[in-house]
Write a protein that holds these residues in place. Sequence first.
Motif, PDB file in Angstrom:
ATOM      1  N   ASP A   1       0.822  -1.207   0.000  1.00 50.86           N
ATOM      2  CA  ASP A   1       0.000   0.000   0.000  1.00 50.86           C
ATOM      3  C   ASP A   1       0.853   1.253   0.000  1.00 50.86           C
ATOM      4  OD1 ASP A   1      -2.703   1.064  -0.021  1.00 50.86           O
ATOM      5  OD2 ASP A   1      -2.295   1.801   2.001  1.00 50.86           O
ATOM      6  N   GLU A   2       2.029   1.204   0.619  1.00 51.34           N
ATOM      7  CA  GLU A   2       2.934   2.343   0.589  1.00 51.34           C
ATOM      8  C   GLU A   2       3.371   2.667  -0.838  1.00 51.34           C
ATOM      9  OE1 GLU A   2       4.744   4.202   3.511  1.00 51.34           O
ATOM     10  OE2 GLU A   2       2.631   3.781   3.938  1.00 51.34           O
ATOM     11  N   ILE A   3       3.775   1.663  -1.587  1.00 53.49           N
ATOM     12  CA  ILE A   3       4.227   1.939  -2.955  1.00 53.49           C
ATOM     13  C   ILE A   3       3.047   2.261  -3.858  1.00 53.49           C
ATOM     14  CG2 ILE A   3       4.268  -0.482  -3.747  1.00 53.49           C
ATOM     15  CD1 ILE A   3       6.845   0.271  -5.282  1.00 53.49           C
ATOM     16  N   ARG A   4       1.880   1.696  -3.589  1.00 55.05           N
ATOM     17  CA  ARG A   4       0.676   2.053  -4.353  1.00 55.05           C
ATOM     18  C   ARG A   4       0.401   3.545  -4.227  1.00 55.05           C
ATOM     19  NH1 ARG A   4      -4.887   2.941  -3.432  1.00 55.05           N
ATOM     20  NH2 ARG A   4      -4.610   2.693  -1.167  1.00 55.05           N
TER      21      ARG A   4
ATOM     22  N   ASP B   1      -0.372   8.481  -6.383  1.00 57.89           N
ATOM     23  CA  ASP B   1      -0.649   9.829  -5.865  1.00 57.89           C
ATOM     24  C   ASP B   1       0.391  10.861  -6.306  1.00 57.89           C
ATOM     25  OD1 ASP B   1      -2.809   8.693  -4.644  1.00 57.89           O
ATOM     26  OD2 ASP B   1      -1.976   8.727  -2.608  1.00 57.89           O
ATOM     27  N   GLY B   2       1.243  10.475  -7.248  1.00 60.48           N
ATOM     28  CA  GLY B   2       2.163  11.446  -7.812  1.00 60.48           C
ATOM     29  C   GLY B   2       3.527  11.520  -7.178  1.00 60.48           C
ATOM     30  N   GLY B   3       3.840  10.595  -6.274  1.00 66.78           N
ATOM     31  CA  GLY B   3       5.161  10.622  -5.658  1.00 66.78           C
ATOM     32  C   GLY B   3       6.262  10.259  -6.634  1.00 66.78           C
ATOM     33  N   TYR B   4       5.966   9.358  -7.566  1.00 68.91           N
ATOM     34  CA  TYR B   4       6.949   8.957  -8.569  1.00 68.91           C
ATOM     35  C   TYR B   4       6.876   9.914  -9.757  1.00 68.91           C
ATOM     36  CZ  TYR B   4       9.102   6.274 -12.352  1.00 68.91           C
ATOM     37  OH  TYR B   4       9.878   5.880 -13.418  1.00 68.91           O
ATOM     38  N   LYS B   5       8.012  10.477 -10.155  1.00 67.00           N
ATOM     39  CA  LYS B   5       8.060  11.515 -11.183  1.00 67.00           C
ATOM     40  C   LYS B   5       8.498  11.000 -12.552  1.00 67.00           C
ATOM     41  CE  LYS B   5       6.995  14.425  -7.953  1.00 67.00           C
ATOM     42  NZ  LYS B   5       5.596  14.887  -7.844  1.00 67.00           N
TER      43      LYS B   5
ATOM     44  N   SER C   1      27.448   1.486  -8.054  1.00 66.43           N
ATOM     45  CA  SER C   1      26.190   2.124  -7.670  1.00 66.43           C
ATOM     46  C   SER C   1      25.283   2.197  -8.886  1.00 66.43           C
ATOM     47  CB  SER C   1      26.444   3.524  -7.103  1.00 66.43           C
ATOM     48  OG  SER C   1      27.039   4.358  -8.080  1.00 66.43           O
ATOM     49  N   VAL C   2      24.010   2.541  -8.637  1.00 65.95           N
ATOM     50  CA  VAL C   2      23.061   2.740  -9.715  1.00 65.95           C
ATOM     51  C   VAL C   2      22.192   3.934  -9.370  1.00 65.95           C
ATOM     52  CG1 VAL C   2      21.354   1.138  -8.729  1.00 65.95           C
ATOM     53  CG2 VAL C   2      21.318   1.627 -11.181  1.00 65.95           C
ATOM     54  N   GLU C   3      21.924   4.762 -10.355  1.00 70.09           N
ATOM     55  CA  GLU C   3      21.036   5.898 -10.158  1.00 70.09           C
ATOM     56  C   GLU C   3      19.594   5.420 -10.194  1.00 70.09           C
ATOM     57  OE1 GLU C   3      19.774  10.105 -12.393  1.00 70.09           O
ATOM     58  OE2 GLU C   3      21.434   8.875 -13.157  1.00 70.09           O
ATOM     59  N   ALA C   4      18.778   5.887  -9.266  1.00 69.47           N
ATOM     60  CA  ALA C   4      17.373   5.479  -9.249  1.00 69.47           C
ATOM     61  C   ALA C   4      16.551   6.449  -8.428  1.00 69.47           C
ATOM     62  CB  ALA C   4      17.224   4.063  -8.686  1.00 69.47           C
ATOM     63  N   GLU C   5      15.430   6.878  -8.994  1.00 77.40           N
ATOM     64  CA  GLU C   5      14.444   7.616  -8.218  1.00 77.40           C
ATOM     65  C   GLU C   5      13.626   6.655  -7.369  1.00 77.40           C
ATOM     66  OE1 GLU C   5      10.213   9.967  -8.770  1.00 77.40           O
ATOM     67  OE2 GLU C   5      11.469   9.656 -10.539  1.00 77.40           O
ATOM     68  N   LEU C   6      13.225   5.536  -7.971  1.00 76.45           N
ATOM     69  CA  LEU C   6      12.407   4.527  -7.286  1.00 76.45           C
ATOM     70  C   LEU C   6      13.268   3.293  -7.045  1.00 76.45           C
ATOM     71  CD1 LEU C   6       9.523   3.700  -6.308  1.00 76.45           C
ATOM     72  CD2 LEU C   6       9.138   2.799  -8.616  1.00 76.45           C
ATOM     73  N   LYS C   7      13.371   2.889  -5.785  1.00 78.44           N
ATOM     74  CA  LYS C   7      14.208   1.746  -5.410  1.00 78.44           C
ATOM     75  C   LYS C   7      13.310   0.644  -4.837  1.00 78.44           C
ATOM     76  CE  LYS C   7      15.723   5.171  -3.887  1.00 78.44           C
ATOM     77  NZ  LYS C   7      15.469   6.626  -4.147  1.00 78.44           N
TER      78      LYS C   7
ATOM     79  N   ARG D   1       0.921   4.525 -18.726  1.00 81.85           N
ATOM     80  CA  ARG D   1       0.798   5.872 -18.162  1.00 81.85           C
ATOM     81  C   ARG D   1       1.648   6.901 -18.911  1.00 81.85           C
ATOM     82  NH1 ARG D   1      -1.215   6.172 -12.842  1.00 81.85           N
ATOM     83  NH2 ARG D   1       0.162   7.954 -12.399  1.00 81.85           N
ATOM     84  N   GLY D   2       2.335   6.450 -19.936  1.00 80.29           N
ATOM     85  CA  GLY D   2       3.177   7.354 -20.694  1.00 80.29           C
ATOM     86  C   GLY D   2       4.400   7.817 -19.940  1.00 80.29           C
ATOM     87  N   GLN D   3       4.907   6.976 -19.026  1.00 88.43           N
ATOM     88  CA  GLN D   3       6.076   7.346 -18.221  1.00 88.43           C
ATOM     89  C   GLN D   3       7.309   6.510 -18.557  1.00 88.43           C
ATOM     90  OE1 GLN D   3       4.094   7.169 -14.179  1.00 88.43           O
ATOM     91  NE2 GLN D   3       5.019   9.204 -13.980  1.00 88.43           N
ATOM     92  N   GLY D   4       7.323   5.967 -19.758  1.00 92.85           N
ATOM     93  CA  GLY D   4       8.477   5.169 -20.146  1.00 92.85           C
ATOM     94  C   GLY D   4       8.137   3.703 -20.260  1.00 92.85           C
ATOM     95  N   GLY D   5       9.074   2.856 -19.831  1.00 91.83           N
ATOM     96  CA  GLY D   5       8.883   1.421 -19.931  1.00 91.83           C
ATOM     97  C   GLY D   5      10.114   0.696 -19.433  1.00 91.83           C
ATOM     98  N   ALA D   6      10.482  -0.385 -20.107  1.00 91.96           N
ATOM     99  CA  ALA D   6      11.620  -1.200 -19.673  1.00 91.96           C
ATOM    100  C   ALA D   6      12.907  -0.393 -19.609  1.00 91.96           C
ATOM    101  CB  ALA D   6      11.790  -2.393 -20.612  1.00 91.96           C
ATOM    102  N   GLU D   7      13.037   0.611 -20.474  1.00 90.47           N
ATOM    103  CA  GLU D   7      14.267   1.408 -20.493  1.00 90.47           C
ATOM    104  C   GLU D   7      14.459   2.217 -19.214  1.00 90.47           C
ATOM    105  OE1 GLU D   7      10.999   3.872 -22.394  1.00 90.47           O
ATOM    106  OE2 GLU D   7      11.680   1.775 -22.440  1.00 90.47           O
TER     107      GLU D   7
END
Length: 425
Positions: free
Chosen positions: A142-145, A150-154, A264-270, A202-208
């Motif tokens: 539910d936290e990640i939902r 709700d717009g937390g992921y950009k 390391s790896v760059e990531a907004e969502l981990k 959602r038009g936010q990308g995909g596998a890339e």
Amino acid sequence: MAAKPHVLVLGCNFAGLTTARYIREFAGDKVTMTCIDRKPYLSFIPNIPIEVWNNNNPAAELHMPFMKFLERDNIRFIQGDIRDIDVIQKNVSFIPAERSGSPSENMSYDYLVIALGNHLAFDKIKGFAEHGHTFTDTFYGDEIRRHLHDGGYKGGPVAIGSDLFVQGKSEKLPNDLPVAEAACEGPPVEVAFSLADWLEKRGQGGAENITLFTPAEVIAEDAGEEILDELLPMMQDMGYGYKANTRGIEEIHEDGIEFKDGSSVEAELKIIFPNWEAHEFLKELPISDDQGFIVTDLYMRNPDYPEVFAVGDAASITVPKLGSLGHMEAEVLARVIGKEVGNYSPDDEIDPLEFELMCMGDMGGNKGFYMHTDEWWGGDTSILKMGYTPHMLKMGFKSMYYTLGGKIPSWGLPASEFIADRTVI
């Protein structure tokens, strides 16, 4: 042993509930039975991502009350927290958990089945509480939902993978068990596929957008070389990033993950799947391996304390920590106890556990993947299928499990295997 032995089952999620109900089938009324769990419902963990993508609170859909099924089988249920196991005195101490303030209680047993799952070691991952997400229970689901919908992921980069798993060792375990460096990597692969579909819609990308990482030499090592030789190039062609041999997570930061190999790896969502540890009170017991998982033979029985059994994630030989292995272990164990108490008389000797991986995962768009292999354990079965049928089977398993209360008929898994193995994509 008592005239009517008492079977005490600790834990009542997938492995515990299924085992308890199979024991009643094979042992009949020759035994009395009790189950103890800290909650009065089963959490159907494998379907959490599907509920998240559909913006449903997983707790509303995936908490399955099991009391009515135990009552039908004349199995007493106690809501309690296990605190200690005394294998010398054949006694378990627990604290009733319905309300706080209860003193410790004790219960004796003739047969003990340990199906307590594991301790998910998020508390050992620096930065997870502040910056990490996961799908390992309905709270985190539910936290990640909420974060996603709700717009937390950009729309930034995503990293999905596992911390290093420390597998238990004991000279009393069966020989030639393979060693895993990740507890179970079906979920990271499944989430990567289904998240890519969600992002595209959602038009936010995909596998890339997505990088998969693993502490091992190769992700999903238990799938075997033949499947991975097909799966990994396919995922690379789809655009996924990939990092292997990270050796574990050093720290999660706001903008990425630092690994123990220095990379390391760059990531907004981990999205993280942790080390799976044994519960603290199981460590140092004479029935446990060096990490606290319960040592058994291939009949799920401890070699030194034959009245003690273990199934599911708590058992040392359950590697990877996979639901289909727990189901197979439950059947073996139940037959052993049923025969021993004189209610089950097979024509032949009971077959020991035979290791194989069966995994059905969601890929989004009502499609799924299916893996069936025993290559990791030295066998020659290696099947990978993708399409609508695996997704249908995954959803059908949930419906069957809820309807039958965890007691999947003996033909259930073989039927799924027969259908999926022969699916034409």
